[in-house]
Design an enzyme around this catalytic site. Sequence first.
Site, PDB file in Angstrom:
ATOM      1  N   THR A 295      -0.806   1.767  10.431  1.00 50.06           N
ATOM      2  CA  THR A 295      -1.777   2.588   9.698  1.00 50.06           C
ATOM      3  C   THR A 295      -3.237   2.309  10.062  1.00 50.06           C
ATOM      4  OG1 THR A 295      -1.807   1.023   7.847  1.00 50.06           O
ATOM      5  CG2 THR A 295      -0.235   2.863   7.720  1.00 50.06           C
TER       6      THR A 295
ATOM      7  N   CYS B 176       0.843  -1.191   0.000  1.00 50.04           N
ATOM      8  CA  CYS B 176       0.000   0.000   0.000  1.00 50.04           C
ATOM      9  C   CYS B 176       0.884   1.249   0.000  1.00 50.04           C
ATOM     10  CB  CYS B 176      -0.892  -0.005   1.240  1.00 50.04           C
ATOM     11  SG  CYS B 176      -1.794   1.531   1.491  1.00 50.04           S
TER      12      CYS B 176
ATOM     13  N   GLU C 163       2.247  -5.767   8.805  1.00 49.39           N
ATOM     14  CA  GLU C 163       2.661  -4.383   8.558  1.00 49.39           C
ATOM     15  C   GLU C 163       3.717  -3.942   9.565  1.00 49.39           C
ATOM     16  OE1 GLU C 163       1.060   0.113   9.133  1.00 49.39           O
ATOM     17  OE2 GLU C 163      -0.443  -1.312   8.410  1.00 49.39           O
TER      18      GLU C 163
END
Length: 293
Positions: A172, A104, A136
């Site tokens: 995020t 992303c 992540e």
Amino acid sequence: MIQIEIDSESGFCFGVTTAIKKAEEELATFHVNSNSNQTLYCLGDIVHNGMEVERLHAQGLITINHDDLKKLHGVKVLLRAHGEPPETYELARQNHIDIIDATCPVVLQLQRRIKKQYDNNPDAQIVIFGKNGHAEVLGLVGQTQSHAIVVENIEDVKKLDFNRDIYLYSQTTKSLDEFHRIIEYIQCHISKTAEFKSFDTICRQVANRMPNIANFAAKHDLILFVCGRKSSNGKVLFNECKSVNPNSFQIESAQEIDMSWIKGVQTIGICGATSTPKWLMEECRDYISEKVT
């Protein structure tokens, strides 16, 4: 007649949509070229939703883990939206693996920021508010040669050295409110001789779903939250639904719907996480419609 509404704000975020599109496009080229013996591998589940993973497996996508990756040579491997640490790219280079990078853009930018901060001041404490072991987060920690400190809650924050510089970032998909509570705690405890900086790196496409989903949950008698059990973002959003509307249930598929939940309700709201495909929510709507007519 029971009214059923699917939340228009729910469903794949931009990063997940892009990753799935890249996988589908690559798989389509294999089918066009019938003589091709190529295989597309994905490092980890492409999305934290079992039903969507199964759909792509049926098209030929093969999910592997990091141990599997070490044994592969000269193949194509897709990196999902969560991102990967530098070691993964180095291993791919050594094994002549063709990487299809679907990280992303928001995560990629965060990785670069953390790497730059670490390179500029390797002695500072780089702190990441996130879930230990999450894909992540592993990619973010990897930007600091594994020196970054991961905190999941205030109790973890208490273990920091408040006499040393602290640079705080966030996974995020974390809660904005929790992030602000951590900032306030550090601000109250940081030494006057140390520097503290916080960087709001929470994806707004995710963060904005909290108030949206709370409003949606309040509108209906019953909420069906469709989400894979592995979804970190899903747990946060479902808890928000539950706090607003106690008559909320988390399900992975239509088969998990208990029709006794439907008794006495006039409106049903169906929503989900950033990892929930629209087709799955529609399947749940159709399942109920068939049962009650």
